[in-house]
Each structure stands twice: as structure tokens, then as C-alpha cells.
Design a protein around this motif. Structure first.
Motif, PDB file in Angstrom:
ATOM      1  N   SER A 168      -7.333 -24.203  -8.574  1.00 12.85           N
ATOM      2  CA  SER A 168      -6.249 -24.705  -9.432  1.00 12.85           C
ATOM      3  C   SER A 168      -5.982 -23.753 -10.593  1.00 12.85           C
ATOM      4  N   ALA A 169      -7.057 -23.225 -11.177  1.00 15.31           N
ATOM      5  CA  ALA A 169      -6.903 -22.312 -12.318  1.00 15.31           C
ATOM      6  C   ALA A 169      -6.131 -21.059 -11.895  1.00 15.31           C
ATOM      7  N   LEU A 170      -6.486 -20.525 -10.727  1.00 17.58           N
ATOM      8  CA  LEU A 170      -5.790 -19.329 -10.226  1.00 17.58           C
ATOM      9  C   LEU A 170      -4.324 -19.643  -9.945  1.00 17.58           C
ATOM     10  N   LEU A 171      -4.084 -20.800  -9.321  1.00 27.19           N
ATOM     11  CA  LEU A 171      -2.702 -21.166  -8.982  1.00 27.19           C
ATOM     12  C   LEU A 171      -1.884 -21.426 -10.245  1.00 27.19           C
ATOM     13  N   GLU A 172      -2.544 -22.013 -11.252  1.00 19.45           N
ATOM     14  CA  GLU A 172      -1.832 -22.277 -12.508  1.00 19.45           C
ATOM     15  C   GLU A 172      -1.330 -20.970 -13.118  1.00 19.45           C
ATOM     16  N   ILE A 173      -2.183 -19.951 -13.102  1.00 23.50           N
ATOM     17  CA  ILE A 173      -1.790 -18.647 -13.650  1.00 23.50           C
ATOM     18  C   ILE A 173      -0.608 -18.076 -12.861  1.00 23.50           C
ATOM     19  N   ALA A 174      -0.704 -18.169 -11.527  1.00 26.61           N
ATOM     20  CA  ALA A 174       0.389 -17.641 -10.696  1.00 26.61           C
ATOM     21  C   ALA A 174       1.683 -18.403 -10.979  1.00 26.61           C
ATOM     22  N   GLU A 175       1.571 -19.736 -11.099  1.00 28.32           N
ATOM     23  CA  GLU A 175       2.776 -20.542 -11.252  1.00 28.32           C
ATOM     24  C   GLU A 175       3.416 -20.414 -12.630  1.00 28.32           C
ATOM     25  N   CYS A 176       2.611 -20.067 -13.647  1.00 30.60           N
ATOM     26  CA  CYS A 176       3.212 -19.908 -14.982  1.00 30.60           C
ATOM     27  C   CYS A 176       3.615 -18.454 -15.229  1.00 30.60           C
ATOM     28  N   GLY A 177       3.592 -17.644 -14.179  1.00 27.72           N
ATOM     29  CA  GLY A 177       4.042 -16.252 -14.329  1.00 27.72           C
ATOM     30  C   GLY A 177       3.032 -15.346 -15.005  1.00 27.72           C
ATOM     31  N   GLY A 178       1.746 -15.717 -14.922  1.00 24.96           N
ATOM     32  CA  GLY A 178       0.694 -14.928 -15.551  1.00 24.96           C
ATOM     33  C   GLY A 178       0.140 -13.860 -14.618  1.00 24.96           C
ATOM     34  N   ALA A 179      -0.894 -13.181 -15.097  1.00 23.88           N
ATOM     35  CA  ALA A 179      -1.503 -12.076 -14.341  1.00 23.88           C
ATOM     36  C   ALA A 179      -3.009 -12.295 -14.261  1.00 23.88           C
ATOM     37  N   VAL A 180      -3.642 -11.655 -13.270  1.00 15.21           N
ATOM     38  CA  VAL A 180      -5.086 -11.804 -13.071  1.00 15.21           C
ATOM     39  C   VAL A 180      -5.749 -10.429 -13.018  1.00 15.21           C
ATOM     40  N   LEU A 181      -6.822 -10.281 -13.779  1.00 11.31           N
ATOM     41  CA  LEU A 181      -7.612  -9.044 -13.750  1.00 11.31           C
ATOM     42  C   LEU A 181      -9.040  -9.389 -13.357  1.00 11.31           C
ATOM     43  N   SER A 182      -9.570  -8.674 -12.363  1.00 11.19           N
ATOM     44  CA  SER A 182     -10.955  -8.915 -11.964  1.00 11.19           C
ATOM     45  C   SER A 182     -11.810  -7.700 -12.277  1.00 11.19           C
ATOM     46  N   VAL A 183     -12.952  -7.948 -12.906  1.00 13.56           N
ATOM     47  CA  VAL A 183     -13.945  -6.892 -13.104  1.00 13.56           C
ATOM     48  C   VAL A 183     -15.022  -7.150 -12.061  1.00 13.56           C
ATOM     49  N   LEU A 184     -15.104  -6.233 -11.100  1.00 15.76           N
ATOM     50  CA  LEU A 184     -15.958  -6.452  -9.944  1.00 15.76           C
ATOM     51  C   LEU A 184     -17.214  -5.612 -10.051  1.00 15.76           C
ATOM     52  N   ALA A 185     -18.363  -6.244 -10.151  1.00 13.00           N
ATOM     53  CA  ALA A 185     -19.611  -5.493 -10.211  1.00 13.00           C
ATOM     54  C   ALA A 185     -20.729  -6.369  -9.682  1.00 13.00           C
ATOM     55  N   THR A 186     -21.377  -5.887  -8.652  1.00 12.43           N
ATOM     56  CA  THR A 186     -22.461  -6.676  -8.072  1.00 12.43           C
ATOM     57  C   THR A 186     -23.502  -5.749  -7.461  1.00 12.43           C
ATOM     58  N   ASP A 187     -24.721  -6.222  -7.393  1.00  8.13           N
ATOM     59  CA  ASP A 187     -25.785  -5.467  -6.724  1.00  8.13           C
ATOM     60  C   ASP A 187     -25.533  -5.557  -5.215  1.00  8.13           C
ATOM     61  N   PRO A 188     -25.328  -4.405  -4.562  1.00 15.26           N
ATOM     62  CA  PRO A 188     -24.989  -4.446  -3.133  1.00 15.26           C
ATOM     63  C   PRO A 188     -26.082  -5.065  -2.262  1.00 15.26           C
ATOM     64  N   ASP A 189     -27.312  -5.102  -2.783  1.00 15.46           N
ATOM     65  CA  ASP A 189     -28.427  -5.664  -2.011  1.00 15.46           C
ATOM     66  C   ASP A 189     -28.794  -7.069  -2.459  1.00 15.46           C
ATOM     67  N   LEU A 190     -27.948  -7.663  -3.273  1.00 17.95           N
ATOM     68  CA  LEU A 190     -28.277  -8.945  -3.895  1.00 17.95           C
ATOM     69  C   LEU A 190     -28.774  -9.985  -2.890  1.00 17.95           C
ATOM     70  N   LEU A 191     -28.076 -10.080  -1.753  1.00 16.81           N
ATOM     71  CA  LEU A 191     -28.387 -11.164  -0.813  1.00 16.81           C
ATOM     72  C   LEU A 191     -29.117 -10.670   0.433  1.00 16.81           C
ATOM     73  N   LYS A 192     -29.767  -9.508   0.315  1.00 16.09           N
ATOM     74  CA  LYS A 192     -30.344  -8.886   1.511  1.00 16.09           C
ATOM     75  C   LYS A 192     -31.423  -9.746   2.172  1.00 16.09           C
ATOM     76  N   ASP A 193     -32.113 -10.579   1.382  1.00 13.01           N
ATOM     77  CA  ASP A 193     -33.171 -11.405   1.964  1.00 13.01           C
ATOM     78  C   ASP A 193     -32.696 -12.819   2.302  1.00 13.01           C
ATOM     79  N   GLN A 194     -31.393 -13.048   2.129  1.00  9.40           N
ATOM     80  CA  GLN A 194     -30.882 -14.401   2.376  1.00  9.40           C
ATOM     81  C   GLN A 194     -30.425 -14.558   3.823  1.00  9.40           C
ATOM     82  N   ASP A 195     -30.344 -15.802   4.239  1.00  9.61           N
ATOM     83  CA  ASP A 195     -29.917 -16.141   5.587  1.00  9.61           C
ATOM     84  C   ASP A 195     -28.464 -15.697   5.815  1.00  9.61           C
ATOM     85  N   PRO A 196     -28.243 -14.789   6.799  1.00  3.84           N
ATOM     86  CA  PRO A 196     -26.874 -14.298   7.040  1.00  3.84           C
ATOM     87  C   PRO A 196     -25.878 -15.423   7.338  1.00  3.84           C
ATOM     88  N   GLU A 197     -26.375 -16.517   7.940  1.00  2.30           N
ATOM     89  CA  GLU A 197     -25.507 -17.670   8.231  1.00  2.30           C
ATOM     90  C   GLU A 197     -24.941 -18.246   6.935  1.00  2.30           C
TER      91      GLU A 197
END
Ligand code: ZN
Ligand code: ZN
Length: 412
Positions: free
Chosen positions: A88-117
Motif C-alpha cells: 500500500s505504501a508503494l502504491l500510495e507513492i505511485a498514485e500521488c505522483g511521487g518517486a522511489v529510491l532504493s539503496v540496495l546493499a546486502t551480504d551475498p552469502d547472507l542466506l547460504k545456510d538457509q533452506d533453498p525452499e
């Protein structure tokens, strides 16, 4: 070496994100999605946004530790839970003519030991839930951009063996350089870069190749192009005419291949970080557009799960050309982050094709788009195939073959 101080470069970077990335206009609200580690950058971004005339800047914080806590401790049957308010928050921004900026940063191995499913399930739930917003994003209803910044887990992966502080500052240095934030007038530098990419895009659009032929060690692939395909690069415009750059950095010129006309074998040239797991040294064999067999030295399970996500996940949705001499390639680093790695090498993407890559595509329904060769899927995952040993030919409408790239570089 650049003479600018770190603070100046950080401010340049924040301004680039607002002025060139999202291209924020006076009166536009801004929603920022960012990891907590990026707070100093996000504060400068917020300043730059208000200075650009934004009435309201909001930030949705998250980080790797929060994600990992869920995978480690949440009930195993709870991974379909999703916050609908987020959509809803994302759609609200789109519907009111706003913009979205994402700062993307994550450890590429973060989930390496987790269940792939479970990893695949959370990806799927996220993609399904955010689809109404993604549709707006893909149709250029709003201006948006993705940038990145170092976080400790990720920097450690790129510079193993260095002390943590050095890992962070080295990664900052590289990011400033490849994003041109180290330059005294980064906005002017970006304008020149964008103009250069646009020239390449226009040339390819004029050619209207019916197919591209790739050859490199482990790769022998023919990739059909849809009729009236459109190449894109660098800057885009929203339907309302606001210029924005979806990714900073960006070096690629890209379009959509024909979903049923891909044949042959392609070998990856860089590891793919997907859903917190690494897939490495893999090959995909295509018949009539569909992946019919895969091999992977690492992460074969994860790759197979990705291909099984839905019918379109085993077909291609993007073809992108990047010269081997790109600044990101020249850094010699593997970033384990598509935002950077996709700009170091020519690549393809499994999954959804962007509607705007075919003339009139944004007005087509799913069936019509599929009929002209556009692929549909919940997913879109880039993987790198380019190298200094890659040759690419273009096949013209009259069946003539001409060299497009040789040894990873543009021919003209
Ligand atoms: Zn791409
Ligand atoms: Zn892509």
C-alpha cells in the motif's frame, strides 16, 4: 587519485541519486528504501530531496540482520506472511505522483545456510505481493532509481583478508569512481555519459536486427529479436515526461529477446548472487526459447528452483550489451551484486521482459505481449555471459550477418 574529501563525494553521490537517478521534481514525494547502515547517506539524500522541492521524504529501513533473524528463528510454516501495508505504501507513492529510491546493499552469502525452499518461497511471496507496484514501475508510471553503498558483510566478501575498515573504505572508493561521484561536477559527467549511451542505443534501434549470434568459450547461442523491438540505455522518461536513471551506475544497452527464438548453449562468466545464495560456473541450454538443461558447479539447486518458479522463469526476458572495457569491468572486481556486475559484462536475464522493449508493449495485454515474443514471469534475474573472448554478430532483416562486438568490444 581524486582530491575530493569523503564527505564531498558522499554529498555528490546523494545529489546524483536525487538529480540524475530519480530526477526528483519539485512537489514530488519521495520514498526511500534503505539498510540502516546507509543512514549517513540517506540523511544527505533526504536533504537533497527537500532542496529539490520535495514536500515529504520518508524512509523504510531494513537490513540483513533483520532478514537473517527471520530465517533463523521464525516458525518454519510462517514464510508466507507478508505486510500488505508495504505494498500500500508503494502504491500510495505511485498514485500521488511521487518517486522511489532504493539503496540496495546486502551480504551475498547472507542466506547460504538457509533452506533453498524457504528462500525461494520468500522471493515468490515478495514478487507476487509487490506485482501491482512493479507493473507501474515497469510501465514508467513513476520515476525511480536504485543505488548502493558498502555494508560490512558485503565489503568483506569483495576484499577478503583486509581489515574491516579498509574493506569499507576500498569499496566506497570504487563505488564513488564507477558512479562518477569522485568528479568535481558529477552531474555534468553523467550528462555526457548518458548522451554517449543514447547514441549507441539509437544505432541499434535503427539496425532492427532479427537475431544476435554469440560465440565465446562455452557459448554458441542464437537469440532472436522480436519485431519492432526497442533498445534502451541510461536515462528513461516517465509517461509524464520526467527523465530518470533507474540504475546508478549504468553502462548497459538492453532490449528484450524473442521468448521462443533462443537456441544453443550459453555459459556464465561471473557468479550469480540470487536470494542470498551463489550460483557459479553454470551453463544453460535453450531450445525454442526454453531452458532444456542446466549444469552448475555451485548452486545448481538454487538455479533449478529459480527456473521452476513459473513458466516464464525458464525463458529469457532481457538481452544487454556492455563492452568489456566498461569502468566496472576495469575495476577487476566481482561485486556479487547485480547493480554493479551487470554493468561489467554483456548479460541476459531469465524471466520477465520489460514491456517498453517492444514498440507499443506498455499498451498490450499479457496475451498480445506474448504473441509478439515478450516473456512474462514473476521473476527477472540477470546473469553475466560477456568476456574479452566474446564475439557478437547481428543478423539483418535481409539475412546478412555483420559484426557487432569483437573480443568483448563494440566494432565501431
Ligand atoms: Zn541488465
Ligand atoms: Zn535485468
Amino acid at each position: 587519485m581524486s582530491e575530493l574529501t569523503f564527505d564531498r563525494k558522499l554529498r555528490n553521490y546523494a545529489e546524483l541519486a536525487i538529480k540524475m537517478g530519480v530526477g526528483l521534481q519539485p512537489g514530488q514525494r519521495l520514498l526511500v528504501r534503505a539498510p540502516v547502515d546507509s543512514a549517513p547517506l540517506v540523511r544527505l539524500i533526504t536533504e537533497a530531496a527537500y532542496k529539490a522541492g520535495s514536500p515529504l521524504v520518508e524512509v523504510l529501513w531494513g537490513d540483513d540482520a533483520l532478514t537473517l533473524a527471520r530465517f533463523n528463528y521464525a516458525p518454519r510454516d510462517s514464510f508466507e506472511a507478508y505486510p500488505d501495508w508495504y505494498v500500500s505504501a508503494l502504491l500510495e507513492i505511485a498514485e500521488c505522483g511521487g518517486a522511489v529510491l532504493s539503496v540496495l546493499a546486502t551480504d551475498p552469502d547472507l542466506l547460504k545456510d538457509q533452506d533453498p525452499e524457504l528462500v525461494a518461497l520468500t522471493q515468490k511471496v515478495h514478487r507476487t505481493k509487490t506485482q501491482p507496484f512493479m507493473k507501474k514501475l515497469m510501465n514508467d508510471d513513476l520515476n525511480w532509481s536504485i543505488i548502493s553503498q558498502p555494508i560490512p558483510g558485503w565489503a568483506a566478501k569483495i576484499f577478503p583478508g583486509e581489515p574491516p575498515a579498509a574493506q569499507m573504505s576500498k569499496l566506497w572508493d570504487v563505488i564513488f569512481v564507477v558512479c562518477r561521484a569522485d568528479q568535481p561536477d558529477p552531474v555534468a559527467a553523467w550528462q555526457a555519459h548518458i548522451a554517449h549511451l543514447a547514441e549507441r542505443r539509437d544505432k541499434l534501434n535503427a539496425k532492427q536486427y532479427t537475431a544476435l549470434k554469440y560465440s565465446a568459450p562455452g557459448t554458441d547461442l542464437t537469440l532472436g529479436m522480436p519485431k519492432h523491438h526497442l533498445w534502451h540505455a541510461g536515462q528513461k522518461k516517465t509517461l509524464g515526461g520526467i527523465p530518470f536513471i533507474p540504475n546508478i551506475p549504468t553502462e548497459e544497452v538492453f532490449s528484450a529477446p524473442h521468448k521462443d527464438r533462443v537456441d544453443g548453449i550459453v555459459t556464465s562468466t561471473k557468479p550469480l548472487s540470487y536470494g542470498g545464495r551463489l550460483i557459479d560456473n553454470f551453463t544453460l541450454t535453450f531450445e525454442q526459447g526454453r531452458v532444456v538443461s542446466v549444469t552448475a558447479e555451485k548452486g545448481e539447486d538454487t538455479l533449478k528452483k529459480l527456473l521452476e518458479m513459473d513458466e516464464g522463469a525458464a525463458r529469457l526476458g532481457e538481452v544487454a550489451l556492455v563492452p568489456h572495457s566498461s569502468p566496472i569491468s576495469q575495476s577487476g572486481l566481482l561485486f556479487f551484486n547485480t547493480l554493479f556486475d551487470e554493468n561489467a559484462a554483456s548479460h541476459l536475464a531469465l524471466g520477465k521482459a520489460y514491456r517498453f522493449c517492444v514498440k507499443g508493449g506498455t499498451e498490450m495485454d499479457d496475451d498480445r505481449f506474448a504473441a509478439v515474443g515478450g516473456n512474462n514471469s514473476l521473476t527477472h534475474v540477470d546473469f553475466m555471459i560477456g568476456s574479452k573472448e566474446m564475439d557478437i554478430d547481428g543478423v539483418t532483416g535481409s539475412g546478412h550477418t555483420e559484426p557487432l562486438m569483437r573480443g568483448g568490444e563494440w566494432v565501431d
